[in-house]
Design a protein around this motif. Structure first.
Motif, short mmCIF file in Angstrom:
data_model
loop_
_atom_site.label_atom_id
_atom_site.label_comp_id
_atom_site.label_asym_id
_atom_site.label_seq_id
_atom_site.Cartn_x
_atom_site.Cartn_y
_atom_site.Cartn_z
N LYS A 85 58.14 -42.26 -28.25
CA LYS A 85 59.19 -42.88 -28.71
C LYS A 85 59.47 -42.71 -29.94
CE LYS A 85 61.61 -43.47 -24.04
NZ LYS A 85 61.74 -44.50 -23.49
N PRO A 86 60.35 -41.86 -31.11
CA PRO A 86 60.33 -42.55 -32.53
C PRO A 86 60.73 -43.65 -32.52
CG PRO A 86 61.49 -40.49 -31.99
CD PRO A 86 61.35 -41.08 -31.04
N GLY A 87 62.04 -44.67 -31.81
CA GLY A 87 63.07 -45.37 -32.46
C GLY A 87 62.19 -46.56 -30.89
N SER A 88 61.16 -46.51 -30.69
CA SER A 88 60.97 -47.63 -30.22
C SER A 88 59.30 -47.93 -29.61
CB SER A 88 61.49 -48.27 -28.82
OG SER A 88 61.46 -47.25 -27.70
N ILE A 89 58.62 -48.80 -30.15
CA ILE A 89 57.35 -48.98 -29.63
C ILE A 89 57.38 -49.93 -28.17
CG2 ILE A 89 55.64 -50.34 -29.58
CD1 ILE A 89 56.46 -50.21 -32.42
N GLY A 90 57.17 -48.76 -26.57
CA GLY A 90 57.17 -49.69 -25.63
C GLY A 90 56.32 -50.34 -24.80
N ILE A 91 56.16 -51.11 -23.58
CA ILE A 91 55.59 -52.06 -22.69
C ILE A 91 53.86 -51.24 -23.12
CG2 ILE A 91 56.08 -51.50 -20.74
CD1 ILE A 91 55.94 -54.70 -20.52
N LYS A 92 53.72 -49.76 -22.09
CA LYS A 92 53.05 -48.67 -22.42
C LYS A 92 52.13 -48.47 -23.35
CE LYS A 92 52.13 -43.95 -19.78
NZ LYS A 92 51.71 -43.45 -21.15
N ASP A 93 53.01 -48.65 -24.13
CA ASP A 93 52.68 -48.53 -25.56
C ASP A 93 51.35 -49.45 -26.39
OD1 ASP A 93 53.09 -46.01 -26.73
OD2 ASP A 93 55.01 -47.13 -26.97
N ILE A 94 52.32 -50.60 -26.07
CA ILE A 94 51.06 -52.02 -25.78
C ILE A 94 50.41 -52.33 -25.46
CG2 ILE A 94 51.72 -54.36 -26.05
CD1 ILE A 94 52.44 -53.14 -28.91
N ARG A 95 50.48 -52.21 -24.05
CA ARG A 95 49.46 -52.18 -23.19
C ARG A 95 48.09 -52.29 -22.85
NH1 ARG A 95 53.37 -53.12 -17.67
NH2 ARG A 95 53.53 -55.24 -17.80
N GLU A 96 48.41 -50.38 -23.34
CA GLU A 96 47.36 -49.40 -23.55
C GLU A 96 46.22 -49.46 -24.37
OE1 GLU A 96 48.56 -45.52 -22.36
OE2 GLU A 96 49.28 -45.82 -20.30
N GLN A 97 47.06 -49.36 -25.24
CA GLN A 97 46.55 -49.79 -26.82
C GLN A 97 45.66 -51.11 -27.10
OE1 GLN A 97 47.82 -46.80 -30.09
NE2 GLN A 97 49.55 -46.47 -28.33
N LEU A 98 46.37 -52.08 -27.23
CA LEU A 98 45.83 -53.35 -27.09
C LEU A 98 46.12 -53.99 -26.13
CD1 LEU A 98 47.89 -55.13 -29.67
CD2 LEU A 98 47.09 -56.69 -28.40
N VAL A 99 47.14 -54.66 -25.74
CA VAL A 99 46.08 -55.72 -23.94
C VAL A 99 45.36 -55.21 -23.69
CG1 VAL A 99 47.16 -57.01 -22.15
CG2 VAL A 99 48.63 -56.45 -24.34
N ASP A 100 45.30 -54.26 -23.40
CA ASP A 100 43.94 -53.26 -22.07
C ASP A 100 42.27 -53.85 -23.67
OD1 ASP A 100 45.98 -53.74 -20.00
OD2 ASP A 100 46.09 -51.81 -19.75
N ASP A 101 42.76 -53.00 -24.53
CA ASP A 101 41.88 -52.53 -25.22
C ASP A 101 41.23 -53.79 -25.95
OD1 ASP A 101 40.45 -50.65 -27.17
OD2 ASP A 101 41.07 -51.91 -28.49
N VAL A 102 42.04 -55.02 -25.93
CA VAL A 102 41.63 -56.10 -26.75
C VAL A 102 40.00 -56.72 -26.00
CG1 VAL A 102 42.86 -58.00 -25.86
CG2 VAL A 102 42.30 -58.28 -28.27
N GLU A 103 39.80 -56.42 -24.92
CA GLU A 103 39.25 -57.65 -23.76
C GLU A 103 38.01 -57.05 -24.16
OE1 GLU A 103 40.14 -59.67 -21.56
OE2 GLU A 103 42.09 -58.98 -22.32
#
Length: 329
Positions: A85-103
């Protein structure tokens, strides 16, 4: 790209980052704040490159395999978080690309670096999801939040990050950059630097845009001829400009700079400190016609027009009132 030298006017921040690398005290989370075009993306990219550079210095070497991958934007350990979404960064974006990936541990370098551009667009849920990682990050993780509005973050996020605020560069620094690096002529560089107000991104855009050069000419023509124009011609000029509403801020900036030049010349009779030196004949003429009080009244009227337009007051009416003030003073 030639390293941190490409980032203008941010010497203190660069020194802070280089000292952190040198003393092995790099934080796990940073907020880079500053207006659009201030150089946040470039600074974050160079910091990430330096941290992963095989030479392990305080500048990226630009030659090792890691630097080359970073320059071509396909380094596996530098993750630019993107959002649907151009106007917002959602929980799915953060979870998939950062929170899960950082492991997953870094592929090749000592660090895994996440860059979130326009981080102020994170929803509250996204910020809360990120918070846990910022609170208990793996030793190799570094998160860079790039924003033009640090107040949009939860206090719990801000308190766990090192905030680095990018300041506007001086007009002289911007002007020298445009002349030395981009080979812009002195006169044009002076105008572009004054308009940019320390924002190098805006200065580069102004310097390389044919449309902007035309806009400058249009704006100068209007202010220089205003006293000779009839009301209906002023209205036509307003109509012409209202086709160009997106650029109205640039028009108003040029008007302000031009009348400041007139005021300055009237007070000092000196040409050296003027932005529009090549317009000196018109500036002299206007300085003879207008009083100090009249010129200050015009500059105030331009600011009033700016405020009215940002409050969505009728465009034509606002510009007519402004031109009448210019004509009467």
């Amino acid at each position: 790209m030639s390293g941190f030298d490409d980032v203008l006017g941010q010497e203190k921040i660069i020194k802070h980052l280089q000292n952190a690398i040198l003393m092995n005290k790099v934080s796990h989370a940073y907020i880079f704040s500053g207006e659009r075009g201030a150089g946040k993306k470039l600074l974050a990219s160079l910091f990430a490159m330096t941290l992963l550079c095989e030479k392990q210095g305080i500048d990226p070497c630009m030659e090792c395999a890691s630097c080359k991958k970073a320059m071509s934007r396909n380094h596996p350990d530098i993750i630019n978080v993107i959002h649907e979404k151009p106007g917002s960064i959602g929980i799915k974006d953060i979870r998939e690309q950062l929170v899960d990936d950082v492991e997953i541990r870094p592929y090749s370098g000592p660090y895994k670096i996440y860059i979130i551009n326009d981080a102020q667009k994170m929803t509250l849920q996204a910020q809360n999801a990120l918070l846990k990682t910022i609170e208990e990050p793996p030793i190799y993780a570094i998160i860079l939040l790039l924003t033009d509005n640090p107040d949009a973050f939860l206090p719990t996020i801000t308190s766990r990050c090192v905030t680095l605020a990018l300041r506007p560069a001086s007009d002289n620094v911007v002007k020298s950059y445009l002349m030395d690096r981009m080979h812009i002529p002195d006169y044009q560089a002076e105008i572009d630097a004054s308009l940019a107000q320390g924002n190098i991104g805006r200065a580069k855009q102004a310097a390389t845009s044919a449309e902007f050069a035309q806009l400058t000419q249009n704006a100068l023509h209007i202010v220089e001829q205003a006293e000779n124009m009839q009301i209906y011609e002023l209205v036509d000029a307003v109509k012409e400009m209202s086709n160009d509403k997106n650029n109205i801020t640039d028009y108003l900036d040029i008007f302000t700079m031009w009348f400041r030049d007139v005021l300055l010349f009237k007070a000092t009779r000196e040409i050296d400190s003027l932005v529009f030196k090549q317009e000196i004949n018109h500036i002299k003429e206007r300085a003879q016609m207008s009083s100090y009080e009249g010129l200050e009244h015009i500059i105030d009227a331009i600011e009033t027009a700016r405020i009215r337009l940002s409050a969505n007051v009728n465009f034509d009416l606002t510009m007519e009132l402004l031109f009448l003030t210019i004509k009467e003073n």
